[in-house]
Scaffold this active site. Structure first.
Site, PDB file in Angstrom:
ATOM      1  N   GLU A 102     -19.807  75.592  -8.030  1.00 43.74           N
ATOM      2  CA  GLU A 102     -18.567  75.586  -7.529  1.00 43.74           C
ATOM      3  C   GLU A 102     -17.680  74.515  -7.700  1.00 43.74           C
ATOM      4  OE1 GLU A 102     -16.160  77.700  -7.058  1.00 43.74           O
ATOM      5  OE2 GLU A 102     -16.463  79.311  -5.565  1.00 43.74           O
ATOM      6  N   ASP A 103     -16.514  74.869  -7.782  1.00 42.42           N
ATOM      7  CA  ASP A 103     -15.439  73.842  -8.207  1.00 42.42           C
ATOM      8  C   ASP A 103     -14.895  73.068  -6.626  1.00 42.42           C
ATOM      9  OD1 ASP A 103     -14.108  75.901  -7.549  1.00 42.42           O
ATOM     10  OD2 ASP A 103     -12.395  75.791  -8.876  1.00 42.42           O
ATOM     11  N   ASP A 106     -13.234  76.343   0.021  1.00 43.99           N
ATOM     12  CA  ASP A 106     -11.771  76.104   0.886  1.00 43.99           C
ATOM     13  C   ASP A 106     -12.084  77.052   2.098  1.00 43.99           C
ATOM     14  OD1 ASP A 106      -9.238  75.803   1.385  1.00 43.99           O
ATOM     15  OD2 ASP A 106      -8.649  77.570   0.263  1.00 43.99           O
ATOM     16  N   PHE A 155      -3.654  71.001  -1.334  1.00 43.81           N
ATOM     17  CA  PHE A 155      -3.777  71.678  -2.377  1.00 43.81           C
ATOM     18  C   PHE A 155      -3.932  70.704  -3.515  1.00 43.81           C
ATOM     19  CE2 PHE A 155      -2.468  74.110  -6.404  1.00 43.81           C
ATOM     20  CZ  PHE A 155      -3.463  75.202  -6.300  1.00 43.81           C
ATOM     21  N   ARG A 168      -5.821  71.977 -15.508  1.00 46.57           N
ATOM     22  CA  ARG A 168      -7.180  72.116 -15.712  1.00 46.57           C
ATOM     23  C   ARG A 168      -7.913  70.803 -16.358  1.00 46.57           C
ATOM     24  NH1 ARG A 168      -8.860  76.738 -13.262  1.00 46.57           N
ATOM     25  NH2 ARG A 168      -7.503  78.853 -13.853  1.00 46.57           N
TER      26      ARG A 168
HETATM   27  P1  5GP Z   1     -12.339  80.005  -1.049  1.00 37.76           P
HETATM   28  O1  5GP Z   1     -12.851  81.307  -1.248  1.00 37.76           O
HETATM   29  O2  5GP Z   1     -13.330  78.975  -0.563  1.00 37.76           O
HETATM   30  O3  5GP Z   1     -11.108  79.969   0.047  1.00 37.76           O
HETATM   31  O4  5GP Z   1     -11.538  79.342  -2.177  1.00 37.76           O
HETATM   32  C1  5GP Z   1     -12.288  79.255  -3.309  1.00 37.76           C
HETATM   33  C2  5GP Z   1     -11.701  79.316  -4.541  1.00 37.76           C
HETATM   34  O5  5GP Z   1     -10.396  79.024  -4.416  1.00 37.76           O
HETATM   35  C3  5GP Z   1     -11.925  77.949  -5.480  1.00 37.76           C
HETATM   36  O6  5GP Z   1     -13.050  78.510  -6.433  1.00 37.76           O
HETATM   37  C4  5GP Z   1     -10.678  77.798  -6.301  1.00 37.76           C
HETATM   38  O7  5GP Z   1     -10.657  78.492  -7.391  1.00 37.76           O
HETATM   39  C5  5GP Z   1      -9.601  78.219  -5.288  1.00 37.76           C
HETATM   40  N1  5GP Z   1      -9.237  77.084  -4.425  1.00 37.76           N
HETATM   41  C6  5GP Z   1      -9.179  76.475  -3.277  1.00 37.76           C
HETATM   42  N2  5GP Z   1      -8.500  75.596  -2.936  1.00 37.76           N
HETATM   43  C7  5GP Z   1      -7.894  75.008  -4.061  1.00 37.76           C
HETATM   44  C8  5GP Z   1      -7.274  74.120  -4.267  1.00 37.76           C
HETATM   45  O8  5GP Z   1      -6.879  73.328  -3.569  1.00 37.76           O
HETATM   46  N3  5GP Z   1      -6.538  73.899  -5.713  1.00 37.76           N
HETATM   47  C9  5GP Z   1      -6.928  74.726  -6.497  1.00 37.76           C
HETATM   48  N4  5GP Z   1      -6.461  74.606  -7.941  1.00 37.76           N
HETATM   49  N5  5GP Z   1      -7.681  75.892  -6.251  1.00 37.76           N
HETATM   50  C10 5GP Z   1      -8.329  76.058  -5.180  1.00 37.76           C
END
Ligand code: 5GP
Length: 180
Positions: A102-103, A106, A155, A168
């Site tokens: 995963e990147d 959050d 963010f 990206r």
């Molecule tokens: P989660 O489901 O954990 O809330 O979020 C996961 C996904 O939300 C990540 O795979 C990513 O695509 C997006 N995301 C969460 N935080 C960020 C952020 O700070 N910047 C960006 N560009 N995408 C985010």
């Protein structure tokens, strides 16, 4: 669109050199873990494609690569709270060691969803790795085995992560200073 982007202020928080150094450390740990095992490395699209490419090239074991597409951000920089699969794996993972790449984690909803849909497919094991983790944003628990960097609840863009599909390609991670 471009005018919008022109007004964004970016502040680098993790440099390219720091990212590459950390990837080597994570890859060494994963090589130790998967030595003499066969691994299915899963890239979670879109955000992890660059991290995935750099990471897998440093892991020394038998490996196949798979891609899964998920989306959760509908509102440009806020999670919708709803995760949707846009592309499924191409092969069965039953009896296989799976590495989920995963990147960023959050709220944890995406990783939680992934584990819930993959576990019933009966993999031998699931190991999870994320480049970035925002512990303060957590809404649900999920298993995270390796974290590149813990960051505050801001963010960020770059190194695969986007703002409206831009940024990206940046080789570093930057915080967006002026989003409302
Ligand atoms: P989660 O489901 O954990 O809330 O979020 C996961 C996904 O939300 C990540 O795979 C990513 O695509 C997006 N995301 C969460 N935080 C960020 C952020 O700070 N910047 C960006 N560009 N995408 C985010």
């Amino acid at each position: 669109m471009k005018n919008d982007l022109d007004n964004l202020q970016l502040k680098t928080i993790i440099t390219e050199k720091e990212i590459q150094k950390r990837i080597k450390e994570i890859a060494t740990a994963l090589t130790d873990k998967f030595q003499k095992k066969s691994l299915v490395a899963v890239c979670v699209l879109k955000g992890s494609f660059i991290f995935f490419s750099d990471l897998i090239r440093q892991i020394d074991c038998d490996m196949t690569c798979e891609f899964i597409g998920l989306s959760s951000y509908q509102n440009h920089h806020q999670s919708s709270g709803e995760v949707k699969m846009t592309l499924d794996l191409n092969t069965a993972i039953e009896g296989k060691h799976v590495l989920l790449v995963e990147d960023i984690i959050d709220t944890g909803l995406t990783m939680n969803y992934l584990q819930e849909i993959l576990q019933p497919r009966k993999p031998k094991s699931i190991t999870t790795v994320t480049l970035l983790h925002k512990p303060d944003a957590k809404k649900v628990d999920c298993k995270i085995d390796q974290v590149g960097f813990k960051i505050p609840n801001d963010f960020v863009v770059g190194y695969g992560l986007d703002y409206q599909n831009y940024y990206r390609h940046l080789p570093y991670i930057a915080r967006v200073e002026n989003l409302n």
